[in-house]
Design an enzyme around this catalytic site. Sequence first.
Site, short mmCIF file in Angstrom:
data_model
loop_
_atom_site.label_atom_id
_atom_site.label_comp_id
_atom_site.label_asym_id
_atom_site.label_seq_id
_atom_site.Cartn_x
_atom_site.Cartn_y
_atom_site.Cartn_z
N LYS A 61 -2.39 7.75 3.38
CA LYS A 61 -1.19 7.11 2.83
C LYS A 61 -0.91 7.71 1.46
O LYS A 61 -1.76 7.66 0.56
CB LYS A 61 -1.40 5.60 2.68
O1 G3P Z 1 0.34 -1.88 1.93
C1 G3P Z 1 1.54 -2.07 1.26
C2 G3P Z 1 2.26 -3.32 1.56
O2 G3P Z 1 1.72 -3.89 2.70
C3 G3P Z 1 2.33 -4.27 0.45
O3 G3P Z 1 2.48 -5.56 0.92
O4 G3P Z 1 2.59 -8.00 0.72
O5 G3P Z 1 1.66 -6.64 -1.18
O6 G3P Z 1 4.11 -6.58 -0.69
P1 G3P Z 1 2.73 -6.76 -0.13
#
Ligand code: G3P
Length: 225
Positions: free
Chosen positions: A86
């Site tokens: 990633k």
């Molecule tokens: O991995 C990146 C993404 O899943 C972030 O999620 O919930 O932290 O906005 P969140």
Amino acid sequence: MKLIIDGANLNVIKELYRYFPIDGVTCNPTILAHEKRNPYDVLMEIRDFIGPNDELHVQVVSGDADTMYEEAHMIRKRLGAGTYIKVPVTREGMRVIKMLKKEGFPVTATAIYTHMQAFLAAKAGADYAAPYINRIDNLGVDGIREARDIHDIFRNNHLACEVLAASFKNVQQALELAKYGIGAATISPDVIEGLVRIDAVDHAVSVFRKDFEAFCGEGANMKNV
Ligand code: G3P
């Protein structure tokens, strides 16, 4: 649409794999830090559990292209060549995506907030592009529409890249994207559990059982009547 767990807790991952049709695991540096153990110990246990064929997406942490490139090589060495690297789509990240694709790495372009980031990453050869639905919503832009637009941009330009939508706050967002046929969604464990947490369904099933037992006796089922 592939269903991927956005998490790194092995017990939680095991539990979700027991119950749901899961295709893999993604995580980010914040998620890994929450485990409070050496990140590679955590990731190697996950890789051992999910096996070599399910997807594992692991993010680089540095900000400059050369160090990100070295991180990617270490990730591949320790977790296998099938591991998706990633890479956040910054200017430096763009360069790394090009470098990694030249060497045949599977790459997930991440931290995507705009169409342009997704388009450029896909043109550079990324296999997935990960728009952050909820975080885009919080900027006052419709995250679901962004993800659908990105899917259309890929298809209309014959780019092989798939949308791997991330950052969901509820199941409805995931279903909207399933309806559209995007490639994958990576969803936190609590939101995945919410996919089948429907009171009306539990109620219907409990009425079936009650009615059956009322006639056939307590504990009766289709194995013992
Ligand atoms: O991995 C990146 C993404 O899943 C972030 O999620 O919930 O932290 O906005 P969140």
